[in-house]
Design an enzyme around this catalytic site. Structure first.
Site, PDB file in Angstrom:
ATOM      1  N   GLN A 139       3.130   9.889   1.246  1.00  0.00           N
ATOM      2  CA  GLN A 139       4.457   9.287   1.396  1.00  0.00           C
ATOM      3  C   GLN A 139       5.427   9.689   0.290  1.00  0.00           C
ATOM      4  OE1 GLN A 139       2.461   5.273   2.123  1.00  0.00           O
ATOM      5  NE2 GLN A 139       4.379   5.028   3.205  1.00  0.00           N
TER       6      GLN A 139
ATOM      7  N   GLY B 245       0.837  -1.184   0.000  1.00  0.00           N
ATOM      8  CA  GLY B 245       0.000   0.000   0.000  1.00  0.00           C
ATOM      9  C   GLY B 245       0.882   1.247   0.000  1.00  0.00           C
TER      10      GLY B 245
ATOM     11  N   CYS C 272       5.736  -0.346   7.135  1.00  0.00           N
ATOM     12  CA  CYS C 272       5.416   0.845   6.358  1.00  0.00           C
ATOM     13  C   CYS C 272       6.647   1.222   5.545  1.00  0.00           C
ATOM     14  CB  CYS C 272       5.053   1.984   7.314  1.00  0.00           C
ATOM     15  SG  CYS C 272       4.654   3.520   6.479  1.00  0.00           S
ATOM     16  N   LEU C 273       6.445   1.574   4.283  1.00  0.00           N
ATOM     17  CA  LEU C 273       7.578   1.963   3.439  1.00  0.00           C
ATOM     18  C   LEU C 273       8.242   3.236   3.961  1.00  0.00           C
ATOM     19  CD1 LEU C 273       6.113   1.213  -0.107  1.00  0.00           C
ATOM     20  CD2 LEU C 273       7.708  -0.187   1.222  1.00  0.00           C
TER      21      LEU C 273
ATOM     22  N   HIS D 131      -4.537   1.951   7.640  1.00  0.00           N
ATOM     23  CA  HIS D 131      -3.146   2.415   7.730  1.00  0.00           C
ATOM     24  C   HIS D 131      -2.883   3.519   6.698  1.00  0.00           C
ATOM     25  CE1 HIS D 131       1.375   1.412   7.946  1.00  0.00           C
ATOM     26  NE2 HIS D 131       1.274   2.181   6.878  1.00  0.00           N
ATOM     27  N   GLU D 132      -3.359   3.301   5.465  1.00  0.00           N
ATOM     28  CA  GLU D 132      -3.095   4.290   4.400  1.00  0.00           C
ATOM     29  C   GLU D 132      -3.895   5.574   4.618  1.00  0.00           C
ATOM     30  OE1 GLU D 132      -0.570   3.748   2.702  1.00  0.00           O
ATOM     31  OE2 GLU D 132      -0.405   1.591   3.048  1.00  0.00           O
TER      32      GLU D 132
ATOM     33  N   HIS E 150      -2.152   7.844   6.860  1.00  0.00           N
ATOM     34  CA  HIS E 150      -1.122   8.662   6.200  1.00  0.00           C
ATOM     35  C   HIS E 150      -1.707   9.976   5.687  1.00  0.00           C
ATOM     36  CE1 HIS E 150       2.474   6.232   6.204  1.00  0.00           C
ATOM     37  NE2 HIS E 150       1.864   5.181   5.688  1.00  0.00           N
TER      38      HIS E 150
HETATM   39 NI    NI Z   1       2.579   3.221   5.643  1.00  0.00          NI
END
Ligand code: NI
Length: 168
Positions: free
Chosen positions: A51, A46, A92-93, A134-135, A138
């Site tokens: 991000q 995701g 998470c990236l 989660h997204e 962000h």
């Molecule tokens: Ni993330």
């Protein structure tokens, strides 16, 4: 398409609250292509526009093994339909290398727009539910590390800051 740079915790730009998408044009389409390419390249499931330092309410997800089930959520919102907590080891990236258990409501109903601006609705449980929540966090300037203890969060922050100094 292009692979974009992913911001990493504790970059303050990750705390920006994203604005609604209003133009469903070629630029948006190009951005979505870039988000998928960036996510696949980083082997994520995701990615939120936040991000990559684009502060629009837009996220992409692909939970499939073969990376052939792209899902786009524009201006997404959700309501909880089953508030039983489920635990998941989230990564998470933007917090590379760290996985920690986070509790979130089990089932949600999501409303969002597709790439053409058409509204759709879906119910999500399991990994999809966790991932969407989660997204969306962000897009609101929130990270999964915010759910951890201050001690744990600070430890991750210090380690990542050290990494960033090394690669700067
Ligand atoms: Ni993330």
């Amino acid at each position: 398409m292009a692979v974009l740079e992913i911001l990493e915790f504790p970059d303050p730009r990750l705390r920006t609250v994203a604005s609604p998408v209003t133009e469903f044009d070629d630029d948006l389409q190009a951005l979505i292509g870039d988000l998928f390419e960036t996510m696949y390249e980083a082997q994520g499931i995701g990615l939120a526009a936040t991000q990559v330092n684009v502060h629009k309410r837009l996220l992409v997800i692909d939970l499939s093994e073969n990376k052939d089930s792209p899902q786009v959520f524009i201006n997404p919102e959700f309501e909880v339909i089953d508030d039983e907590e489920t635990e998941y080891d989230e990564g998470c990236l933007s917090v590379p290398g760290y996985y920690e258990t986070v509790c979130r409501p089990k089932a949600i109903r999501v409303t969002a727009q597709n790439i053409n601006g058409e509204q759709f609705e879906l119910e999500a449980t399991g990994l999809l539910s966790t991932c969407i929540q989660h997204e969306i966090d962000h897009l609101n300037g929130k990270l999964f590390v915010d759910y951890l203890s201050t001690l744990k969060r600070n430890r991750i922050r210090q380690k990542l800051e050290k990494e960033h100094k090394k690669t700067a």
